[in-house]
Design a protein around this motif. Structure first.
Motif, PDB file in Angstrom:
ATOM      1  N   ALA A 110     -14.389  -4.617  -8.333  1.00 26.58           N
ATOM      2  CA  ALA A 110     -13.581  -5.556  -7.533  1.00 26.58           C
ATOM      3  C   ALA A 110     -12.176  -4.990  -7.416  1.00 26.58           C
ATOM      4  O   ALA A 110     -11.567  -4.602  -8.420  1.00 26.58           O
ATOM      5  N   ILE A 111     -11.681  -4.920  -6.181  1.00 28.10           N
ATOM      6  CA  ILE A 111     -10.373  -4.300  -5.945  1.00 28.10           C
ATOM      7  C   ILE A 111      -9.472  -5.269  -5.190  1.00 28.10           C
ATOM      8  O   ILE A 111      -9.775  -5.676  -4.061  1.00 28.10           O
ATOM      9  N   ALA A 112      -8.377  -5.649  -5.855  1.00 31.16           N
ATOM     10  CA  ALA A 112      -7.403  -6.557  -5.233  1.00 31.16           C
ATOM     11  C   ALA A 112      -6.357  -5.703  -4.526  1.00 31.16           C
ATOM     12  O   ALA A 112      -5.660  -4.918  -5.160  1.00 31.16           O
TER      13      ALA A 112
ATOM     14  N   THR B  12      -5.616  -6.007   6.263  1.00 32.56           N
ATOM     15  CA  THR B  12      -5.305  -4.776   5.530  1.00 32.56           C
ATOM     16  C   THR B  12      -6.587  -4.201   4.913  1.00 32.56           C
ATOM     17  O   THR B  12      -6.869  -3.000   5.016  1.00 32.56           O
ATOM     18  N   CYS B  13      -7.359  -5.067   4.281  1.00 32.30           N
ATOM     19  CA  CYS B  13      -8.607  -4.633   3.627  1.00 32.30           C
ATOM     20  C   CYS B  13      -9.580  -4.078   4.659  1.00 32.30           C
ATOM     21  O   CYS B  13     -10.217  -3.041   4.450  1.00 32.30           O
ATOM     22  N   GLN B  14      -9.688  -4.791   5.780  1.00 29.36           N
ATOM     23  CA  GLN B  14     -10.645  -4.371   6.790  1.00 29.36           C
ATOM     24  C   GLN B  14     -10.228  -3.039   7.428  1.00 29.36           C
ATOM     25  O   GLN B  14     -11.078  -2.194   7.722  1.00 29.36           O
TER      26      GLN B  14
ATOM     27  N   THR C 189      -2.351  -0.760  -4.025  1.00 27.39           N
ATOM     28  CA  THR C 189      -1.538  -0.943  -2.826  1.00 27.39           C
ATOM     29  C   THR C 189      -2.382  -0.514  -1.624  1.00 27.39           C
ATOM     30  O   THR C 189      -3.505  -0.033  -1.784  1.00 27.39           O
ATOM     31  N   ASN C 190      -1.845  -0.679  -0.441  1.00 27.12           N
ATOM     32  CA  ASN C 190      -2.544  -0.298   0.786  1.00 27.12           C
ATOM     33  C   ASN C 190      -2.466   1.222   0.937  1.00 27.12           C
ATOM     34  O   ASN C 190      -1.680   1.734   1.718  1.00 27.12           O
TER      35      ASN C 190
ATOM     36  N   LEU D 238      -7.402   4.925  -2.920  1.00 28.38           N
ATOM     37  CA  LEU D 238      -8.657   4.188  -2.958  1.00 28.38           C
ATOM     38  C   LEU D 238      -9.853   5.149  -2.944  1.00 28.38           C
ATOM     39  O   LEU D 238     -10.804   5.002  -3.720  1.00 28.38           O
ATOM     40  N   GLN D 239      -9.789   6.161  -2.075  1.00 29.80           N
ATOM     41  CA  GLN D 239     -10.892   7.123  -2.002  1.00 29.80           C
ATOM     42  C   GLN D 239     -11.002   7.925  -3.297  1.00 29.80           C
ATOM     43  O   GLN D 239     -12.113   8.206  -3.761  1.00 29.80           O
TER      44      GLN D 239
END
Ligand SMILES: *Cc1c(COP(=O)(O)O)cnc(C)c1O
Length: 462
Positions: free
Chosen positions: A187-189, A196-198, A446-447, A452-453
């Protein structure tokens, strides 16, 4: 059984390929090349059967050779065994000729479990056979993420990463995503909002080197297998109320148009559905489109029914495809218009075709709250705000057929809105009463797509 794209130029796929692919390569959505037909006798024979047996009969003609009969039976059995109600999708009477179809008895208390639990089984069976692994990454405003985690947790060939907007989901939704302790659940907040997530998700799918390396797979609501799983409860509900001898109307709280499109497929299969009524909250793009013929995106307004706070209703493209006589070129043109100008205009002929099947209504925030309290007073039922949007619209569309409103989430999933309307705080069902005592596990980010990758590569060892 073959699947074709709504934009006409992607490869034709089998059910299994369409399920594993999700979005078509021409940007379209997969639909069955032909819709299987059920005769009145075949429909009558479904009345009174256990949910799993109805699911088997409805799903089988769509999946071709993907699973043999015994295998399919077993997968369906496993998918629904964790539900907290023997009927799986029970009907409850709300008022004379008005019924609620309770779709919230699954593990995460929203209708998303019906599809997600089944495709969890389908994915695993398919991967077992091929020996492959996949990485599922999803973005969620709440319900899809928890349903996906619950469906894929502990499966050996799958890692599941769910991005949700930090601080913008309800506490129940967050805990459903952060408390499963399986090693394959992440799970990543994300600091930002749902968009932003999409956007992060989309960018990862467009990074083909990364996409291939981790074998990214998508399970958002445009996945055909999810729509298919949802067709089943239209059959179980309608046959309980007298179909095929009597037609039944449905009202569906709608965001991305997946749930109501499943009803449309049931109708095309021969189930006697009179009207399918689209119920929207103040984010009313579909209601405006049905009323004016113009599909125009506007800013999203946050509401007390957050799972319906969306701007672009992706699955609507499938209905538009049929309304245009399955002309993929015409659909591709409309979607180009949408991208370029934020709007498209439905032709008169197509609008008429849509209106023959669909009706619509929209509900303000005030009316939503008022409907929650009025329903409690009139019928002693606590309903969630999404369901309340449906009930309010259904009351305006009652005809001579029985009306079924889809109850899409359990009231305890949105306790603040329910308490605000009624003063009562709905308790969680006993089987998940310890949700608030379980330890949480979450990665805050963060964005930042590169970070993330890197995290996904590290966690999957790809
Ligand atoms: C997802 C969701 C909806 C909207 O369903 P669509 O298939 O996107 O139209 C409605 N209510 C709840 C509770 C949901 O989780």
């Amino acid at each position: 059984m073959h699947y074709i794209s709504t934009r006409g130029s992607a490869p034709v796929l089998t059910f299994e390929q369409a399920m594993l692919t999700g979005l078509a390569r021409d940007g379209g959505l997969y639909v069955p090349e032909t819709v299987p037909q059920f005769s009145p006798d075949e429909i009558a024979a479904l009345a009174g059967l256990p949910y799993e047996e109805i699911a088997f009969k409805v799903i089988r003609p769509f999946i071709g050779q993907t699973f043999d009969d015994t295998h399919l039976e077993k997968l369906i059995e496993r998918a629904y065994q964790g539900f907290g109600h023997a009927a799986r999708a029970p009907l409850k009477q709300l008022a004379p000729n008005h019924f609620l179809l309770e779709l919230f008895h699954g593990p995460t208390l929203a209708f998303k479990d019906f599809a997600m639990q089944l495709i969890g089984q389908f994915f695993q069976a398919s991967l077992d056979r091929s020996g492959e692994r996949v990485t599922i990454v999803g973005a969620t405003s709440g319900d899809t993420g928890s349903a996906a985690i619950e469906a894929f947790r502990g499966l050996p060939n799958v890692d599941v990463f769910i991005l949700f907007p930090h601080g913008r989901v309800s506490e129940v939704q967050r805990r459903q995503m952060t408390t499963p302790d399986d090693a394959n659940v992440h799970a990543i907040a994300v600091d930002g909002d749902f968009d932003t997530c999409q956007a992060l998700l989309k960018d990862m799918f467009n990074d083909f080197a990364f996409r291939d390396r981790v074998r990214l797979a998508g399970v958002n609501s445009i996945n055909w297998a999810r729509v298919l799983a949802q067709v089943v409860y239209y059959f179980s509900a309608a046959t309980s109320l007298g179909a095929p001898h009597r037609a039944v109307d449905f009202t569906v709280p709608t965001g991305n148009f997946g749930d109501i499109f499943a009803g449309y497929i049931a109708r095309r299969m021969g189930l006697p559905i009179g009207k399918l009524v689209i119920a929207t909250n103040q984010n009313d793009i579909l209601h405006r489109c049905l009323t004016t013929g113009i599909y125009r995106t506007e800013g999203v307004l946050p509401s007390i029914s957050p799972s319906m706070d969306i701007q672009v209703s992706s699955n609507f493209e499938r209905a538009v495809f049929d309304a245009y006589g399955r002309d993929g070129k015409a659909v591709a043109q409309l979607m180009d218009d949408l991208k370029a100008t934020g709007a498209f205009t439905v032709s008169q002929g197509a609008l008429q075709a849509l209106r023959e099947v669909f009706d619509s209504g929209c509900v303000s925030e005030k009316e939503t709250s008022a409907t929650i309290s009025a329903t409690l007073a009139a019928s002693a039922e606590l309903i969630c705000p999404h369901t309340a949007v449906g009930v309010a619209v259904a009351e305006d569309h009652m005809g001579t057929n029985p009306m079924v409103t889809l109850a899409t989430a359990h009231p305890a999933k949105f306790p603040d809105a329910v308490q605000g309307a009624t003063g009562l705080r709905p308790p969680l069902p006993p089987r998940m009463a310890d949700l608030f005592d379980r330890p949480e596990r979450v990665t805050r980010m963060t964005n930042d797509r590169a970070a993330l990758q890197a995290l996904i590569l590290e966690r999957t060892g790809a």
